[in-house]
Design a protein around this motif. Structure first.
Motif, PDB file in Angstrom:
ATOM      1  N   MET A   1       4.865  -9.792  -1.653  1.00  0.00           N
ATOM      2  CA  MET A   1       4.187  -8.122  -1.988  1.00  0.00           C
ATOM      3  C   MET A   1       4.945  -7.452  -2.495  1.00  0.00           C
ATOM      4  N   PRO A   2       6.443  -7.477  -2.414  1.00  0.00           N
ATOM      5  CA  PRO A   2       7.204  -6.011  -2.308  1.00  0.00           C
ATOM      6  C   PRO A   2       6.684  -4.952  -3.359  1.00  0.00           C
ATOM      7  N   GLY A   3       6.117  -5.669  -4.310  1.00  0.00           N
ATOM      8  CA  GLY A   3       6.105  -4.221  -5.142  1.00  0.00           C
ATOM      9  C   GLY A   3       4.749  -3.510  -5.098  1.00  0.00           C
ATOM     10  N   LEU A   4       3.433  -3.850  -4.005  1.00  0.00           N
ATOM     11  CA  LEU A   4       2.790  -3.531  -3.209  1.00  0.00           C
ATOM     12  C   LEU A   4       3.230  -2.462  -1.802  1.00  0.00           C
ATOM     13  N   GLY A   5       4.799  -3.039  -1.576  1.00  0.00           N
ATOM     14  CA  GLY A   5       4.897  -2.453  -0.651  1.00  0.00           C
ATOM     15  C   GLY A   5       5.282  -0.877  -0.963  1.00  0.00           C
ATOM     16  N   TRP A   6       6.656  -0.816  -1.789  1.00  0.00           N
ATOM     17  CA  TRP A   6       7.293  -0.239  -2.802  1.00  0.00           C
ATOM     18  C   TRP A   6       5.871   1.609  -2.779  1.00  0.00           C
ATOM     19  N   ALA A   7       4.885   1.253  -3.793  1.00  0.00           N
ATOM     20  CA  ALA A   7       3.477   1.810  -3.931  1.00  0.00           C
ATOM     21  C   ALA A   7       3.229   2.525  -3.231  1.00  0.00           C
ATOM     22  N   ALA A   8       3.007   1.674  -1.944  1.00  0.00           N
ATOM     23  CA  ALA A   8       2.165   2.253  -0.935  1.00  0.00           C
ATOM     24  C   ALA A   8       3.610   3.430  -0.132  1.00  0.00           C
ATOM     25  N   ALA A   9       4.680   3.154   0.190  1.00  0.00           N
ATOM     26  CA  ALA A   9       5.439   4.190   0.534  1.00  0.00           C
ATOM     27  C   ALA A   9       5.666   5.184  -0.253  1.00  0.00           C
ATOM     28  N   CYS A  10       6.168   4.901  -1.758  1.00  0.00           N
ATOM     29  CA  CYS A  10       6.381   6.134  -2.750  1.00  0.00           C
ATOM     30  C   CYS A  10       4.776   7.112  -2.512  1.00  0.00           C
ATOM     31  N   PHE A  11       3.573   6.403  -2.561  1.00  0.00           N
ATOM     32  CA  PHE A  11       2.521   7.531  -2.395  1.00  0.00           C
ATOM     33  C   PHE A  11       2.070   8.001  -1.279  1.00  0.00           C
ATOM     34  N   SER A  12       2.750   7.249   0.016  1.00  0.00           N
ATOM     35  CA  SER A  12       3.134   8.139   1.064  1.00  0.00           C
ATOM     36  C   SER A  12       3.656   9.089   1.548  1.00  0.00           C
ATOM     37  N   VAL A  13       5.112   8.867   0.545  1.00  0.00           N
ATOM     38  CA  VAL A  13       5.798  10.193   0.412  1.00  0.00           C
ATOM     39  C   VAL A  13       5.597  11.019  -0.687  1.00  0.00           C
ATOM     40  N   LEU A  14       4.529  11.001  -1.308  1.00  0.00           N
ATOM     41  CA  LEU A  14       4.393  11.796  -2.659  1.00  0.00           C
ATOM     42  C   LEU A  14       3.187  12.790  -1.360  1.00  0.00           C
ATOM     43  N   THR A  15       2.196  12.040  -0.697  1.00  0.00           N
ATOM     44  CA  THR A  15       1.632  13.119  -0.320  1.00  0.00           C
ATOM     45  C   THR A  15       2.529  14.374   0.456  1.00  0.00           C
ATOM     46  N   ALA A  16       3.199  13.909   1.460  1.00  0.00           N
ATOM     47  CA  ALA A  16       4.187  15.070   2.063  1.00  0.00           C
ATOM     48  C   ALA A  16       4.905  15.501   0.934  1.00  0.00           C
ATOM     49  N   TYR A  17       5.080  15.367  -0.434  1.00  0.00           N
ATOM     50  CA  TYR A  17       6.044  16.682  -1.393  1.00  0.00           C
ATOM     51  C   TYR A  17       5.363  17.564  -1.696  1.00  0.00           C
TER      52      TYR A  17
END
Length: 215
Positions: free
Chosen positions: A121-137
């Motif tokens: 489920m790469p899409g879910l993985g990329w979504a989790a990665a993007c939102f994780s980075v967004l918290t730091a942003y």
């Protein structure tokens, strides 16, 4: 790692074992930046172990998932000790602010994407990665606006790693109930949704702070 009082509050920083380890590291030729860089390797190894483990079977699967859990925790230890060696050990450097942030974002992406590909489920993985980075942003945006760093959850870095670690351990024994990556899928969804909620919460708190600051 930079010398700053604006640091993530960590209870483990005040424990005897952490202080003793930090003193030991500070006495060696190890630099805070090298510890930060090691967290990139830990994140990459965790992500790779998740990727391969999710697609494997038997003892190989068990060992890879246990390795993923170990590397997630090693990543957090690197994040703990780079700051302690820099601040308490007095070894901060001019380029510390870069190494304080870049490895964290790299590790987050590697781990979340690794889980996503491991469970197909790469899409879910990329979504989790993007939102994780967004918290730091959002947190760093607050600092750019001269506000305090917001380390609030519900899915801050330590929470993401806790969910990933527990999921790896549970997934390693899914054979007991004939499961197959359901725990990792649930964990990744929790991280994605929780990280999105965290980014929104931090953004809302930042906007409130900015409005309250203006007379």
């Amino acid at each position: 790692m930079m010398n700053t009082g604006d640091r993530r509050p960590l209870a483990s920083r005040d424990t005897r074992w952490a202080q003793a380890t930090a003193r030991r590291l500070a006495a060696l030729s190890v630099t805070p930046n090298q510890i930060s860089q090691a967290s990139i390797l830990a994140g990459a190894l965790a992500g790779t172990a998740f990727w391969l483990g999710g697609q494997s079977d038997g003892m190989v699967r068990l060992l890879l998932l246990l390795g993923a859990a170990l590397f997630c925790q090693l990543r957090l230890l690197c994040n703990l000790f780079d700051g302690m060696v820099a601040v308490e050990g007095g070894k901060a450097s001019a380029d510390g602010p870069f190494w304080n942030e870049f490895p964290d974002r790299s590790a987050d992406i590697a781990i979340m994407v690794g889980i996503g590909y491991g469970i197909a489920m790469p899409g879910l993985g990329w979504a989790a990665a993007c939102f994780s980075v967004l918290t730091a942003y959002v947190r760093e945006l607050g600092r750019a606006n001269e506000g305090p760093s917001d380390f609030s959850g519900p899915m801050a870095k330590q929470h993401r790693m806790a969910v990933a670690t527990i999921a790896a351990l549970l997934t390693s024994v899914e054979f007991l109930w004939n499961g197959r990556n359901e725990v990792l899928m649930l964990a990744l969804a929790i991280i994605a949704i929780g990280s999105a909620a965290t980014a929104l919460r931090r953004a809302w708190r930042q906007v409130r702070w900015l409005k309250a600051r203006r007379p």
